[in-house]
Design a protein around this motif. Structure first.
Motif, short mmCIF file in Angstrom:
data_model
loop_
_atom_site.label_atom_id
_atom_site.label_comp_id
_atom_site.label_asym_id
_atom_site.label_seq_id
_atom_site.Cartn_x
_atom_site.Cartn_y
_atom_site.Cartn_z
N ASP A 260 -20.39 -26.10 19.75
CA ASP A 260 -19.22 -25.90 18.90
C ASP A 260 -19.62 -26.17 17.45
OD1 ASP A 260 -16.81 -25.77 17.60
OD2 ASP A 260 -15.85 -27.40 18.73
N ARG A 261 -19.86 -25.12 16.71
CA ARG A 261 -20.32 -25.26 15.33
C ARG A 261 -19.24 -25.78 14.38
NH1 ARG A 261 -24.03 -19.78 14.51
NH2 ARG A 261 -25.28 -20.03 16.44
N SER A 262 -18.00 -25.77 14.84
CA SER A 262 -16.90 -26.22 13.97
C SER A 262 -16.67 -27.73 14.05
CB SER A 262 -15.61 -25.49 14.35
OG SER A 262 -15.18 -25.88 15.66
N LYS A 263 -17.40 -28.42 14.91
CA LYS A 263 -17.22 -29.87 15.03
C LYS A 263 -17.54 -30.54 13.69
CE LYS A 263 -19.98 -30.67 18.48
NZ LYS A 263 -20.72 -31.32 19.60
N PRO A 264 -16.81 -31.62 13.36
CA PRO A 264 -17.06 -32.31 12.08
C PRO A 264 -18.28 -33.23 12.16
CG PRO A 264 -15.27 -33.40 13.25
CD PRO A 264 -15.64 -32.18 14.08
N VAL A 265 -19.41 -32.65 12.46
CA VAL A 265 -20.66 -33.41 12.51
C VAL A 265 -21.31 -33.33 11.13
CG1 VAL A 265 -22.95 -33.56 13.57
CG2 VAL A 265 -20.96 -32.92 14.95
N PRO A 266 -21.62 -34.45 10.49
CA PRO A 266 -22.11 -34.41 9.11
C PRO A 266 -23.29 -33.48 8.90
CG PRO A 266 -21.60 -36.67 9.71
CD PRO A 266 -21.45 -35.85 10.96
N PHE A 267 -24.27 -33.48 9.83
CA PHE A 267 -25.47 -32.69 9.57
C PHE A 267 -25.37 -31.26 10.08
CE2 PHE A 267 -26.27 -35.31 13.36
CZ PHE A 267 -26.61 -34.36 14.31
N PHE A 268 -24.17 -30.82 10.47
CA PHE A 268 -23.97 -29.40 10.76
C PHE A 268 -23.86 -28.58 9.48
CE2 PHE A 268 -22.11 -29.16 15.36
CZ PHE A 268 -23.25 -29.78 15.83
N VAL A 269 -23.66 -29.22 8.36
CA VAL A 269 -23.49 -28.50 7.10
C VAL A 269 -24.78 -27.77 6.75
CG1 VAL A 269 -21.75 -30.08 6.21
CG2 VAL A 269 -24.18 -30.53 5.77
N SER A 270 -24.64 -26.69 6.02
CA SER A 270 -25.81 -25.91 5.59
C SER A 270 -26.29 -26.42 4.23
CB SER A 270 -25.45 -24.43 5.52
OG SER A 270 -26.60 -23.67 5.24
N LYS A 271 -26.69 -27.69 4.22
CA LYS A 271 -27.14 -28.34 2.99
C LYS A 271 -28.40 -29.15 3.28
CE LYS A 271 -22.33 -29.28 1.54
NZ LYS A 271 -21.41 -30.38 1.11
N PRO A 272 -29.36 -29.17 2.36
CA PRO A 272 -30.54 -30.01 2.57
C PRO A 272 -30.23 -31.47 2.25
CG PRO A 272 -30.70 -28.94 0.46
CD PRO A 272 -29.45 -28.39 1.11
N ASP A 273 -31.06 -32.36 2.77
CA ASP A 273 -30.94 -33.78 2.45
C ASP A 273 -31.14 -34.00 0.96
OD1 ASP A 273 -30.62 -34.43 5.11
OD2 ASP A 273 -32.73 -34.96 5.41
N GLU A 274 -30.34 -34.93 0.40
CA GLU A 274 -30.46 -35.18 -1.04
C GLU A 274 -31.83 -35.75 -1.39
OE1 GLU A 274 -30.81 -38.10 -2.77
OE2 GLU A 274 -30.40 -39.61 -1.26
N ASN A 275 -32.41 -36.55 -0.49
CA ASN A 275 -33.73 -37.12 -0.78
C ASN A 275 -34.81 -36.04 -0.79
OD1 ASN A 275 -32.94 -37.36 2.14
ND2 ASN A 275 -35.14 -37.72 2.35
N GLU B 80 -18.04 -31.77 -1.74
CA GLU B 80 -18.28 -30.57 -2.56
C GLU B 80 -19.72 -30.46 -3.05
OE1 GLU B 80 -16.59 -33.79 -5.34
OE2 GLU B 80 -16.28 -33.07 -3.27
N SER B 81 -20.53 -31.47 -2.79
CA SER B 81 -21.92 -31.45 -3.24
C SER B 81 -22.72 -30.39 -2.48
CB SER B 81 -22.56 -32.82 -3.01
OG SER B 81 -23.96 -32.78 -3.23
N PRO B 82 -23.71 -29.80 -3.12
CA PRO B 82 -24.58 -28.85 -2.42
C PRO B 82 -25.65 -29.54 -1.57
CG PRO B 82 -25.26 -29.03 -4.70
CD PRO B 82 -24.01 -29.85 -4.57
N LEU B 83 -25.61 -30.88 -1.53
CA LEU B 83 -26.60 -31.66 -0.80
C LEU B 83 -25.93 -32.53 0.25
CD1 LEU B 83 -28.71 -32.87 -3.87
CD2 LEU B 83 -29.16 -30.88 -2.41
N PHE B 84 -26.70 -32.88 1.29
CA PHE B 84 -26.24 -33.80 2.33
C PHE B 84 -26.70 -35.21 1.97
CE2 PHE B 84 -27.44 -36.34 6.01
CZ PHE B 84 -26.28 -36.34 6.77
N GLY B 85 -25.79 -36.17 2.08
CA GLY B 85 -26.17 -37.55 1.82
C GLY B 85 -25.23 -38.53 2.48
N GLU B 86 -25.78 -39.47 3.25
CA GLU B 86 -25.01 -40.52 3.91
C GLU B 86 -25.75 -41.84 3.73
OE1 GLU B 86 -22.12 -40.33 5.25
OE2 GLU B 86 -21.80 -38.18 5.68
#
Length: 253
Positions: A40-55, A225-231
């Motif tokens: 299920d691609r619609s699940k609110p899983v943080p790393f399902f986003v199409s964004k690279p890691d900020e690091n 809204e960031s273009p990057l993934f970061g947690e």
């Protein structure tokens, strides 16, 4: 009566069995578990986003990682592999799940980049040293799902596959923020990994003490809204394998 242990690999497989069914998270049998996870691609899983890691983006922008041959371990839907390919890397990406690999392939096609996706257990796929070692091994969230004994396999993979002068870039659960803080011994006593292992900076430095630390910090939180993934519950680290063949400065007379 069985007497099946003859090699280190036999011991590792025996220890894997202590964690069934959690062993499916890192062995070839885990394809079905991860396929269900990615279905299920619609699940609110943080790393399902199409964004690279900020690091990762930071390392690229600061020139700490130069284009070369890269391996993305546990690539999932391919977000970091795609960014590396877009920045001129020749990328191989590995994941246990056919569903994740298919999703990643679709994303790469949409982005117009070439990534060689492979489905399977990285320890099996890279059981032998590649003809061309990798200048970068990138791991965003694979390492902390391994039981303690599989650190042996992980370090052996680095020895085989990481080029002299190459880098390991890693993100993993940070102690005090995410993941289990049980001792290694207690994981075996309970036969559970409790969703993943938390690490301290000291533990990471000791495990990878044969590599040179370039950077070790907490990942920065990134807004939606960031273009990057970061947690911020993750550590980010960059280590370098020294090139022993490189010339060293001679001592002053």
């Amino acid at each position: 009566m069985d007497r099946n242990i003859r090699t280190v690999d036999d011991v590792l497989r025996l220890l894997d069995g202590l964690f069934a069914p959690e062993a499916d998270r890192w062995t070839t049998g885990g394809a079905s578990w991860w396929d269900d996870f990615y279905a299920d691609r619609s699940k609110p899983v943080p790393f399902f986003v199409s964004k690279p890691d900020e690091n990762l983006q930071s390392l690229l922008d600061r020139g700490l990682l130069k284009p070369g041959r890269a391996l993305d371990l546990g690539c999932g839907p391919g977000r970091n592999a795609i960014r590396l390919a877009s920045r001129g890397f020749e990328v191989d990406a590995v994941d246990l799940s056919p569903t994740a690999v298919a999703w990643a392939g679709s994303r790469a096609a949409e982005a117009g980049v070439n990534v060689r996706f492979r489905c399977g257990d990285a320890f099996d796929l890279l059981a032998a040293a590649p003809e061309r070692p990798y200048d970068l091994i990138y791991d965003s969230g694979c390492f902390h799902h391994l039981p303690p004994h599989r650190r042996i396999s992980y370090r052996a993979l680095l020895d085989r596959a990481l080029a002299p002068g190459g880098h390991l870039a890693l993100t993993c659960f940070a102690a005090g923020a995410m993941g289990s803080e049980l001792s290694d011994r207690d994981f075996y006593a309970q036969s559970r990994l409790h969703g993943g292992l938390a690490y301290t900076p000291e533990a990471l430095r000791w495990i990878f003490s044969d590599l040179t630390e370039i950077e070790l910090r907490r990942m920065r939180d990134e807004p939606s809204e960031s273009p990057l993934f970061g947690e911020s519950f993750l550590w980010t680290a960059l280590f370098r394998r020294e090139d022993l063949a490189a010339p060293t400065a001679s001592a002053a007379p």
